[in-house]
Motif scaffolding. Sequence first.
Motif, PDB file in Angstrom:
ATOM      1  N   TYR A   1       0.850  -1.190   0.000  1.00 40.03           N
ATOM      2  CA  TYR A   1       0.000   0.000   0.000  1.00 40.03           C
ATOM      3  C   TYR A   1       0.882   1.236   0.000  1.00 40.03           C
ATOM      4  CZ  TYR A   1      -3.997  -2.974   0.706  1.00 40.03           C
ATOM      5  OH  TYR A   1      -4.969  -3.923   0.527  1.00 40.03           O
ATOM      6  N   TRP A   2       0.727   2.066  -1.036  1.00 37.31           N
ATOM      7  CA  TRP A   2       1.576   3.233  -1.239  1.00 37.31           C
ATOM      8  C   TRP A   2       0.782   4.520  -1.038  1.00 37.31           C
ATOM      9  CZ3 TRP A   2       6.728   3.325  -3.216  1.00 37.31           C
ATOM     10  CH2 TRP A   2       7.285   2.057  -3.406  1.00 37.31           C
ATOM     11  N   PRO A   3       1.378   5.502  -0.333  1.00 33.81           N
ATOM     12  CA  PRO A   3       0.735   6.813  -0.232  1.00 33.81           C
ATOM     13  C   PRO A   3       0.831   7.557  -1.571  1.00 33.81           C
ATOM     14  CG  PRO A   3       2.793   6.772   1.022  1.00 33.81           C
ATOM     15  CD  PRO A   3       2.590   5.399   0.464  1.00 33.81           C
ATOM     16  N   SER A   4      -0.128   8.424  -1.804  1.00 34.35           N
ATOM     17  CA  SER A   4      -0.209   9.116  -3.093  1.00 34.35           C
ATOM     18  C   SER A   4       1.054   9.902  -3.431  1.00 34.35           C
ATOM     19  CB  SER A   4      -1.417  10.048  -3.123  1.00 34.35           C
ATOM     20  OG  SER A   4      -1.350  11.011  -2.096  1.00 34.35           O
ATOM     21  N   ARG A   5       1.676  10.527  -2.444  1.00 35.97           N
ATOM     22  CA  ARG A   5       2.868  11.333  -2.727  1.00 35.97           C
ATOM     23  C   ARG A   5       3.993  10.488  -3.321  1.00 35.97           C
ATOM     24  NH1 ARG A   5       6.454  10.318   1.218  1.00 35.97           N
ATOM     25  NH2 ARG A   5       5.629   9.500   3.167  1.00 35.97           N
ATOM     26  N   LEU A   6       4.140   9.244  -2.872  1.00 34.26           N
ATOM     27  CA  LEU A   6       5.192   8.381  -3.421  1.00 34.26           C
ATOM     28  C   LEU A   6       4.816   7.838  -4.795  1.00 34.26           C
ATOM     29  CD1 LEU A   6       6.433   6.395  -0.288  1.00 34.26           C
ATOM     30  CD2 LEU A   6       7.463   8.375  -1.398  1.00 34.26           C
ATOM     31  N   ILE A   7       3.549   7.551  -4.995  1.00 32.54           N
ATOM     32  CA  ILE A   7       3.100   7.101  -6.319  1.00 32.54           C
ATOM     33  C   ILE A   7       3.380   8.208  -7.335  1.00 32.54           C
ATOM     34  CG2 ILE A   7       1.110   6.440  -7.720  1.00 32.54           C
ATOM     35  CD1 ILE A   7      -0.115   5.297  -5.075  1.00 32.54           C
ATOM     36  N   LEU A   8       3.010   9.427  -6.988  1.00 28.25           N
ATOM     37  CA  LEU A   8       3.242  10.556  -7.897  1.00 28.25           C
ATOM     38  C   LEU A   8       4.726  10.790  -8.138  1.00 28.25           C
ATOM     39  CD1 LEU A   8       0.468  13.032  -6.756  1.00 28.25           C
ATOM     40  CD2 LEU A   8       0.663  11.905  -8.983  1.00 28.25           C
ATOM     41  N   ARG A   9       5.553  10.619  -7.099  1.00 26.93           N
ATOM     42  CA  ARG A   9       7.006  10.785  -7.286  1.00 26.93           C
ATOM     43  C   ARG A   9       7.535   9.771  -8.286  1.00 26.93           C
ATOM     44  NH1 ARG A   9       9.295  11.146  -1.333  1.00 26.93           N
ATOM     45  NH2 ARG A   9      11.201  10.446  -2.351  1.00 26.93           N
ATOM     46  N   PHE A  10       7.085   8.525  -8.190  1.00 28.57           N
ATOM     47  CA  PHE A  10       7.512   7.526  -9.165  1.00 28.57           C
ATOM     48  C   PHE A  10       7.030   7.900 -10.568  1.00 28.57           C
ATOM     49  CE2 PHE A  10       8.855   4.355  -6.023  1.00 28.57           C
ATOM     50  CZ  PHE A  10       9.914   3.777  -6.710  1.00 28.57           C
ATOM     51  N   LEU A  11       5.776   8.303 -10.697  1.00 27.00           N
ATOM     52  CA  LEU A  11       5.246   8.664 -12.020  1.00 27.00           C
ATOM     53  C   LEU A  11       6.005   9.846 -12.624  1.00 27.00           C
ATOM     54  CD1 LEU A  11       1.408   8.215 -11.449  1.00 27.00           C
ATOM     55  CD2 LEU A  11       2.980   6.673 -12.641  1.00 27.00           C
ATOM     56  N   GLU A  12       6.367  10.822 -11.799  1.00 32.22           N
ATOM     57  CA  GLU A  12       7.148  11.967 -12.271  1.00 32.22           C
ATOM     58  C   GLU A  12       8.509  11.536 -12.811  1.00 32.22           C
ATOM     59  OE1 GLU A  12       7.532  14.372  -8.787  1.00 32.22           O
ATOM     60  OE2 GLU A  12       5.870  15.651  -9.336  1.00 32.22           O
ATOM     61  N   CYS A  13       9.087  10.507 -12.209  1.00 30.33           N
ATOM     62  CA  CYS A  13      10.446  10.075 -12.549  1.00 30.33           C
ATOM     63  C   CYS A  13      10.495   9.011 -13.638  1.00 30.33           C
ATOM     64  CB  CYS A  13      11.150   9.550 -11.291  1.00 30.33           C
ATOM     65  SG  CYS A  13      11.414  10.862 -10.077  1.00 30.33           S
ATOM     66  N   CYS A  14       9.352   8.653 -14.189  1.00 32.13           N
ATOM     67  CA  CYS A  14       9.281   7.621 -15.230  1.00 32.13           C
ATOM     68  C   CYS A  14       8.571   8.188 -16.459  1.00 32.13           C
ATOM     69  CB  CYS A  14       8.537   6.391 -14.706  1.00 32.13           C
ATOM     70  SG  CYS A  14       9.237   5.641 -13.242  1.00 32.13           S
ATOM     71  N   PRO A  15       9.213   9.078 -17.214  1.00 32.86           N
ATOM     72  CA  PRO A  15       8.537   9.754 -18.318  1.00 32.86           C
ATOM     73  C   PRO A  15       8.090   8.832 -19.449  1.00 32.86           C
ATOM     74  CG  PRO A  15      10.887  10.223 -18.353  1.00 32.86           C
ATOM     75  CD  PRO A  15      10.609   9.499 -17.077  1.00 32.86           C
ATOM     76  N   GLU A  16       8.688   7.652 -19.578  1.00 32.20           N
ATOM     77  CA  GLU A  16       8.334   6.720 -20.651  1.00 32.20           C
ATOM     78  C   GLU A  16       7.434   5.577 -20.186  1.00 32.20           C
ATOM     79  OE1 GLU A  16       9.109   7.337 -23.827  1.00 32.20           O
ATOM     80  OE2 GLU A  16       9.991   9.196 -23.073  1.00 32.20           O
ATOM     81  N   LEU A  17       6.903   5.671 -18.980  1.00 30.36           N
ATOM     82  CA  LEU A  17       6.116   4.590 -18.396  1.00 30.36           C
ATOM     83  C   LEU A  17       4.873   4.284 -19.222  1.00 30.36           C
ATOM     84  CD1 LEU A  17       6.126   2.758 -15.850  1.00 30.36           C
ATOM     85  CD2 LEU A  17       4.519   4.386 -14.842  1.00 30.36           C
ATOM     86  N   LYS A  18       4.688   2.995 -19.505  1.00 28.95           N
ATOM     87  CA  LYS A  18       3.511   2.540 -20.253  1.00 28.95           C
ATOM     88  C   LYS A  18       2.540   1.757 -19.381  1.00 28.95           C
ATOM     89  CE  LYS A  18       5.854   2.206 -24.711  1.00 28.95           C
ATOM     90  NZ  LYS A  18       5.048   3.022 -25.578  1.00 28.95           N
ATOM     91  N   THR A  19       3.069   1.014 -18.378  1.00 26.83           N
ATOM     92  CA  THR A  19       2.222   0.164 -17.544  1.00 26.83           C
ATOM     93  C   THR A  19       2.495   0.421 -16.069  1.00 26.83           C
ATOM     94  OG1 THR A  19       2.246  -1.580 -19.234  1.00 26.83           O
ATOM     95  CG2 THR A  19       1.593  -2.231 -17.017  1.00 26.83           C
ATOM     96  N   LEU A  20       1.429   0.672 -15.322  1.00 27.48           N
ATOM     97  CA  LEU A  20       1.507   0.833 -13.880  1.00 27.48           C
ATOM     98  C   LEU A  20       0.642  -0.238 -13.235  1.00 27.48           C
ATOM     99  CD1 LEU A  20       2.211   2.407 -11.250  1.00 27.48           C
ATOM    100  CD2 LEU A  20       0.153   3.786 -11.678  1.00 27.48           C
ATOM    101  N   CYS A  21       1.262  -1.053 -12.401  1.00 22.97           N
ATOM    102  CA  CYS A  21       0.538  -2.057 -11.612  1.00 22.97           C
ATOM    103  C   CYS A  21       0.693  -1.656 -10.159  1.00 22.97           C
ATOM    104  CB  CYS A  21       1.116  -3.453 -11.827  1.00 22.97           C
ATOM    105  SG  CYS A  21       1.079  -3.996 -13.533  1.00 22.97           S
ATOM    106  N   ILE A  22      -0.407  -1.493  -9.482  1.00 22.99           N
ATOM    107  CA  ILE A  22      -0.344  -1.046  -8.098  1.00 22.99           C
ATOM    108  C   ILE A  22      -1.242  -1.926  -7.247  1.00 22.99           C
ATOM    109  CG2 ILE A  22      -2.097   0.734  -8.494  1.00 22.99           C
ATOM    110  CD1 ILE A  22      -0.418   2.445  -6.500  1.00 22.99           C
ATOM    111  N   ASP A  23      -0.706  -2.352  -6.103  1.00 22.58           N
ATOM    112  CA  ASP A  23      -1.499  -3.175  -5.198  1.00 22.58           C
ATOM    113  C   ASP A  23      -2.593  -2.333  -4.548  1.00 22.58           C
ATOM    114  OD1 ASP A  23      -0.183  -5.556  -5.625  1.00 22.58           O
ATOM    115  OD2 ASP A  23       0.892  -5.553  -3.728  1.00 22.58           O
TER     116      ASP A  23
END
Length: 186
Positions: A79-101
Motif C-alpha cells: 500500500y503506497w501513499p499518493s505522494r510516493l506514487i506521484l514521485r515515481f510517475l514523475e520520474c518515469c517519463p516513458e512509463l507505459k504500464t503501472l501495476c499497483i497493489d
Amino acid sequence: MMLMDNSNDSKKCLDDRTYCRCVVFGWGIDCMSRTNSYSTVVELLKGIRRVQNLSIQYCPIMPTLPIFPNMKHLELKGYWPSRLILRFLECCPELKTLCIDGIAGWFCKEMVPACMLTNLTTIKFSKCEGYKGDMVFLEYVLGNAKALKTLTVTWKNILCIGEELWSQLVLIIPRASSHSEIYFRS
C-alpha cells in the motif's frame, strides 16, 4: 534479477547497464539506523535507474528518486501513499504500464506527470477495497491519463455498497482517453 538492499550481491548489480527486469524486495529497514538505510536505498535506486521493468515493495524510507529514463513497466507492491506514487510517475517519463497493489489514501490531485499525458496505456489496480481514496485515485487516473487503453480493477473485500454499484460508479467517471476500457475482477 532480485535485489536486496543489505546483500553484497546487490552491489554487483549497481552500474550503468540497462536491465530488462528488476525486483526490489526485503528492504529490512532498521529504524535505529535510518541514515544508513536511507543511503543504501539511494544507492540502490541510482544503480538501477536504467531499468525497463521494476517491481518494488513499499519502503517507508523513500529518498529523492532518480529519473528512470527507460522504465516501461512499474509494479508497486503493498500500500503506497499518493505522494510516493506521484514521485515515481514523475520520474518515469516513458512509463507505459503501472501495476499497483493498493492506495494508502489519495490526496494529491493537482499535478499530472508527463507519462500520464503521453505514454501510460495500462493501469492495473489489484487491491481496490472501495475506500474514498480508491475512488479519488480512479477519478484522477481516468481523468488525466490521455493515452490510457486499459484499466483493470480487482476488488478486494469491497466495502459497503458492493462490487456491482462500485463498478457502475467507476464506469461513469469522465475519461481523458476516449479509447480506454475498464475491466473488473473479483
